[in-house]
Design a protein around this motif. Structure first.
Motif, PDB file in Angstrom:
ATOM      1  N   GLY A 276      41.598  42.879  22.487  1.00 23.95           N
ATOM      2  CA  GLY A 276      42.205  43.987  23.224  1.00 23.95           C
ATOM      3  C   GLY A 276      41.517  44.261  24.550  1.00 23.95           C
ATOM      4  N   VAL A 277      40.501  43.470  24.893  1.00 24.96           N
ATOM      5  CA  VAL A 277      39.741  43.734  26.123  1.00 24.96           C
ATOM      6  C   VAL A 277      40.596  43.451  27.355  1.00 24.96           C
ATOM      7  CG1 VAL A 277      37.749  42.982  27.490  1.00 24.96           C
ATOM      8  CG2 VAL A 277      37.501  43.401  25.025  1.00 24.96           C
ATOM      9  N   SER A 278      41.319  42.336  27.352  1.00 27.85           N
ATOM     10  CA  SER A 278      42.148  42.003  28.521  1.00 27.85           C
ATOM     11  C   SER A 278      43.176  43.099  28.776  1.00 27.85           C
ATOM     12  CB  SER A 278      42.858  40.663  28.300  1.00 27.85           C
ATOM     13  OG  SER A 278      41.948  39.656  27.937  1.00 27.85           O
ATOM     14  N   SER A 279      43.852  43.541  27.710  1.00 27.64           N
ATOM     15  CA  SER A 279      44.859  44.595  27.863  1.00 27.64           C
ATOM     16  C   SER A 279      44.237  45.889  28.369  1.00 27.64           C
ATOM     17  CB  SER A 279      45.548  44.871  26.522  1.00 27.64           C
ATOM     18  OG  SER A 279      46.711  44.096  26.415  1.00 27.64           O
ATOM     19  N   LEU A 280      43.053  46.210  27.860  1.00 31.56           N
ATOM     20  CA  LEU A 280      42.433  47.468  28.268  1.00 31.56           C
ATOM     21  C   LEU A 280      42.008  47.411  29.736  1.00 31.56           C
ATOM     22  CD1 LEU A 280      41.580  50.270  27.451  1.00 31.56           C
ATOM     23  CD2 LEU A 280      39.472  49.308  26.524  1.00 31.56           C
ATOM     24  N   VAL A 281      41.510  46.245  30.184  1.00 34.91           N
ATOM     25  CA  VAL A 281      41.181  46.111  31.612  1.00 34.91           C
ATOM     26  C   VAL A 281      42.448  46.329  32.443  1.00 34.91           C
ATOM     27  CG1 VAL A 281      40.411  44.506  33.406  1.00 34.91           C
ATOM     28  CG2 VAL A 281      39.163  44.637  31.233  1.00 34.91           C
ATOM     29  N   ASP A 282      43.568  45.761  31.992  1.00 37.17           N
ATOM     30  CA  ASP A 282      44.833  46.039  32.687  1.00 37.17           C
ATOM     31  C   ASP A 282      45.115  47.534  32.733  1.00 37.17           C
ATOM     32  OD1 ASP A 282      45.603  43.437  33.264  1.00 37.17           O
ATOM     33  OD2 ASP A 282      46.636  43.191  31.347  1.00 37.17           O
ATOM     34  N   MET A 283      44.975  48.183  31.591  1.00 34.66           N
ATOM     35  CA  MET A 283      45.396  49.592  31.520  1.00 34.66           C
ATOM     36  C   MET A 283      44.517  50.495  32.370  1.00 34.66           C
ATOM     37  SD  MET A 283      46.773  50.233  27.650  1.00 34.66           S
ATOM     38  CE  MET A 283      45.552  49.328  26.714  1.00 34.66           C
ATOM     39  N   VAL A 284      43.184  50.274  32.336  1.00 31.75           N
ATOM     40  CA  VAL A 284      42.322  51.207  33.076  1.00 31.75           C
ATOM     41  C   VAL A 284      42.445  50.999  34.578  1.00 31.75           C
ATOM     42  CG1 VAL A 284      40.685  51.501  31.177  1.00 31.75           C
ATOM     43  CG2 VAL A 284      40.198  49.801  32.952  1.00 31.75           C
ATOM     44  N   ASN A 285      42.997  49.855  34.992  1.00 33.39           N
ATOM     45  CA  ASN A 285      43.188  49.612  36.423  1.00 33.39           C
ATOM     46  C   ASN A 285      44.625  49.851  36.880  1.00 33.39           C
ATOM     47  OD1 ASN A 285      40.521  48.520  37.508  1.00 33.39           O
ATOM     48  ND2 ASN A 285      40.777  47.373  35.607  1.00 33.39           N
TER      49      ASN A 285
ATOM     50  N   PRO B  51      44.725  53.370  26.661  1.00 35.62           N
ATOM     51  CA  PRO B  51      43.259  53.275  26.567  1.00 35.62           C
ATOM     52  C   PRO B  51      42.694  54.138  25.436  1.00 35.62           C
ATOM     53  CG  PRO B  51      43.913  53.392  28.863  1.00 35.62           C
ATOM     54  CD  PRO B  51      45.165  53.631  28.050  1.00 35.62           C
TER      55      PRO B  51
ATOM     56  N   ILE C 218      43.906  52.210  21.718  1.00 31.73           N
ATOM     57  CA  ILE C 218      43.779  50.779  21.432  1.00 31.73           C
ATOM     58  C   ILE C 218      42.786  50.506  20.308  1.00 31.73           C
ATOM     59  CG2 ILE C 218      42.104  50.340  23.291  1.00 31.73           C
ATOM     60  CD1 ILE C 218      43.625  47.626  23.726  1.00 31.73           C
TER      61      ILE C 218
ATOM     62  N   PHE D 140      43.631  48.608  16.901  1.00 28.18           N
ATOM     63  CA  PHE D 140      42.868  47.442  16.431  1.00 28.18           C
ATOM     64  C   PHE D 140      42.469  47.632  14.970  1.00 28.18           C
ATOM     65  CE2 PHE D 140      39.393  44.565  15.859  1.00 28.18           C
ATOM     66  CZ  PHE D 140      39.643  43.501  16.707  1.00 28.18           C
TER      67      PHE D 140
ATOM     68  N   LEU E  71      33.373  47.355  22.792  1.00 23.43           N
ATOM     69  CA  LEU E  71      33.879  46.721  24.011  1.00 23.43           C
ATOM     70  C   LEU E  71      34.915  47.615  24.683  1.00 23.43           C
ATOM     71  CD1 LEU E  71      34.143  43.031  22.728  1.00 23.43           C
ATOM     72  CD2 LEU E  71      32.470  43.950  24.355  1.00 23.43           C
ATOM     73  N   HIS E  72      35.777  48.243  23.886  1.00 25.01           N
ATOM     74  CA  HIS E  72      36.769  49.156  24.466  1.00 25.01           C
ATOM     75  C   HIS E  72      36.074  50.321  25.175  1.00 25.01           C
ATOM     76  CE1 HIS E  72      39.817  47.743  21.139  1.00 25.01           C
ATOM     77  NE2 HIS E  72      39.595  46.817  22.049  1.00 25.01           N
TER      78      HIS E  72
ATOM     79  N   VAL F 286      34.639  49.136  28.499  1.00 28.26           N
ATOM     80  CA  VAL F 286      35.656  48.921  29.553  1.00 28.26           C
ATOM     81  C   VAL F 286      36.219  50.257  30.034  1.00 28.26           C
ATOM     82  CG1 VAL F 286      37.959  47.981  30.010  1.00 28.26           C
ATOM     83  CG2 VAL F 286      36.259  46.602  28.779  1.00 28.26           C
TER      84      VAL F 286
ATOM     85  N   ARG G  60      35.444  51.764  33.619  1.00 23.77           N
ATOM     86  CA  ARG G  60      36.591  51.299  34.387  1.00 23.77           C
ATOM     87  C   ARG G  60      36.335  49.897  34.948  1.00 23.77           C
ATOM     88  NH1 ARG G  60      40.442  55.080  35.221  1.00 23.77           N
ATOM     89  NH2 ARG G  60      41.313  53.906  36.965  1.00 23.77           N
ATOM     90  N   VAL G  61      36.068  48.976  34.038  1.00 23.38           N
ATOM     91  CA  VAL G  61      35.791  47.589  34.415  1.00 23.38           C
ATOM     92  C   VAL G  61      37.001  47.037  35.165  1.00 23.38           C
ATOM     93  CG1 VAL G  61      35.384  45.270  33.490  1.00 23.38           C
ATOM     94  CG2 VAL G  61      34.209  47.256  32.486  1.00 23.38           C
TER      95      VAL G  61
ATOM     96  N   HIS H 267      39.404  44.052  37.191  1.00 22.57           N
ATOM     97  CA  HIS H 267      39.799  42.674  36.926  1.00 22.57           C
ATOM     98  C   HIS H 267      38.765  41.689  37.462  1.00 22.57           C
ATOM     99  CE1 HIS H 267      43.902  44.385  36.200  1.00 22.57           C
ATOM    100  NE2 HIS H 267      43.923  43.413  35.306  1.00 22.57           N
TER     101      HIS H 267
ATOM    102  N   TRP I  77      35.876  41.633  35.056  1.00 24.46           N
ATOM    103  CA  TRP I  77      36.290  40.883  33.866  1.00 24.46           C
ATOM    104  C   TRP I  77      36.264  39.385  34.177  1.00 24.46           C
ATOM    105  CZ3 TRP I  77      40.407  37.521  33.093  1.00 24.46           C
ATOM    106  CH2 TRP I  77      40.687  37.174  31.763  1.00 24.46           C
TER     107      TRP I  77
END
Lengths: 289, 289
Positions: free
Chosen positions: A79-88, B6, B9, B13, B36-37, B40, B44-45, B47, B50
């Motif tokens: 879920g890390v990729s999705s969360l990076v999408d969401m927070v940005n 966010p 998630i 999971f 990890l969530h 992120v 606010r990690v 892209h 990442w």
């Protein structure tokens, strides 16, 4: 420090990093170490469990190459990729969702009303949509990158039987942001689960399926690019997407239609559609930069 | 779930993992994902960040092979390896410390009083110690695995100029748990910093040095094995060990001595020592199983 203990190790890590050249790098690495320390300490991770993690990473290394990156897959499945999408993401736009590995930069151009289906196997799908700003006004100069699986659930890159760039396109919308095309209904598929990331899925009692989706990147001058996916509302995997890509506003009804004469006249394949076909009507919102 | 945000998630999971076959695997993987969530989300990690992490893992993969494991090095440099040691250690024994990659299972036997130094370069070191239970009674049947760098700061495995198994030994202690040997004073050295783990050190403003140390594994029937390291109290790197291995009770005075006649008579190299040499007197405590 000469007195490293489970309680002091995170502060030792932070103190050791006092001369980090970048404050942001220090913030992130100290926080990451702190999370890992909390994880190990709170759950009393054993040497055997640590060894299993090292083994998973080492096996991931062995199968990672130019075509496959098991670390990105781990990021997706955690879920890390999705969360990076969401927070940005911009709160005032359509939700973003994961890019995944099959996007190509130089997809062939497709005119508005064009056809990606070309009579290939699968169920034809008509997409009739519009890109607007968050006041509902159509966006001028919008270009869409579109990509998806063929009717067999495989991307062109995964399937030697498909022409290169099959179901990959770059479409210039009309001046009012509207667009239409014919394609095939995308199919659910599994992410690669024959490596350590697949082992993780099995340890979670999960499966590797993703719901069917149509990938879109929408770009227009003066607006933040939107990377997203659209999902059919009747897909059986919506509530357990392996990579956590589903957002409420990206789930759209795929309607069964029988009368092609109700479709826009500029759809070049309109008269070749079978007696029944699918229609989806996305309304995408872009946020101004 | 169709409403991944966010904030939801991590619970998604956890819910997706409800059918995990092992409760422990579920506990660990859900907790890891949650950490990890949180990382992120709270930071606010981006892209780009990442992508930098994926790039570091991918470069780690490219240099990991049978002789080098960059993932273990990341674990060491993040303090994770040391913390796993600590949370699994017995509170009623000498502190444990990291095993690191140079231990060999089939080290040559060394009699009590034996010599690893054999006149090689570096400063001779006499080790005179005892292994006891936590009531202070000598432990019978104790066997020590001992390994360290040569006087040049390199392990035999890193240095083609050294004989195989140089400064690797398995020593059977006397019946009262006492032991003595001659060796060379180990030297500080750097962990490999030419890969992405080294890049992380530099981003932290850190260096790759470890304080000098003598590795020991102590095993005796009826006791939990002890994996540890001993550090000279005058080492300049004690307060910034790259891998967080230093514990207060493992830092021992290395004394400069001039009169070899004060040493145990069964040290086979006693009469060959130079006019000045180092002595360390470890007292190791094992915990009963």
């Amino acid at each position: 420090m000469r007195d490293i203990t489970p309680e002091t190790i995170t502060s030792a890590f932070a103190r050791y990093a006092e001369r980090a050249p970048s404050a942001r790098a220090r913030e992130l690495l100290v926080a990451l170490a702190g999370h890992l320390h909390g994880f190990v300490r709170d759950h009393r991770v054993t040497h055997g469990e640590w060894q299993a993690a090292v083994s998973a990473l080492t096996r991931a290394a062995a199968i990672t190459d130019a075509d496959r990156n098991e670390f990105i897959l781990f990021s997706d499945l955690l879920g890390v990729s999705s969360l990076v999408d969401m927070v940005n993401a911009r709160a005032d736009a359509t939700s973003s969702s994961v890019l995944r590995p099959f996007h190509v930069e130089a997809a062939p151009p497709l005119p508005d009303g064009g056809d990606l289906w070309r009579g290939q196997a699968g169920e034809p799908l008509v997409v009739v949509g519009q890109v607007a700003d968050n006041a509902g006004r159509g966006v001028a100069g919008c270009v869409l990158d579109l990509w998806q699986t063929a009717g067999n659930g495989l991307y062109a890159q995964q399937d030697p039987a498909q022409p290169a760039m099959n179901y990959h396109a770059r479409l210039a919308c009309a001046a009012d942001g509207s667009f239409a095309l014919t394609t095939v209904r995308p199919m659910p598929y599994t992410v690669p689960d024959d490596g350590p990331a697949g082992d993780m899925l099995r340890a979670l009692g999960r499966e590797a399926w993703r719901p069917a989706h149509l990938h879109i990147i929408a770009r227009a001058p003066g607006f933040a690019p939107l990377v997203t996916e659209l999902f059919p509302a009747d897909d059986p995997w919506l509530d357990r997407d392996a990579v956590f890509g589903v957002r409420a506003d990206l789930v759209l009804p795929f309607e069964r239609m029988r009368d092609a004469r109700q479709l826009p006249a500029h759809l070049v394949a309109r008269d070749r559609l079978p007696s029944a076909f699918w229609v989806v009507r996305p309304e995408l919102t872009l946020a101004r930069v």
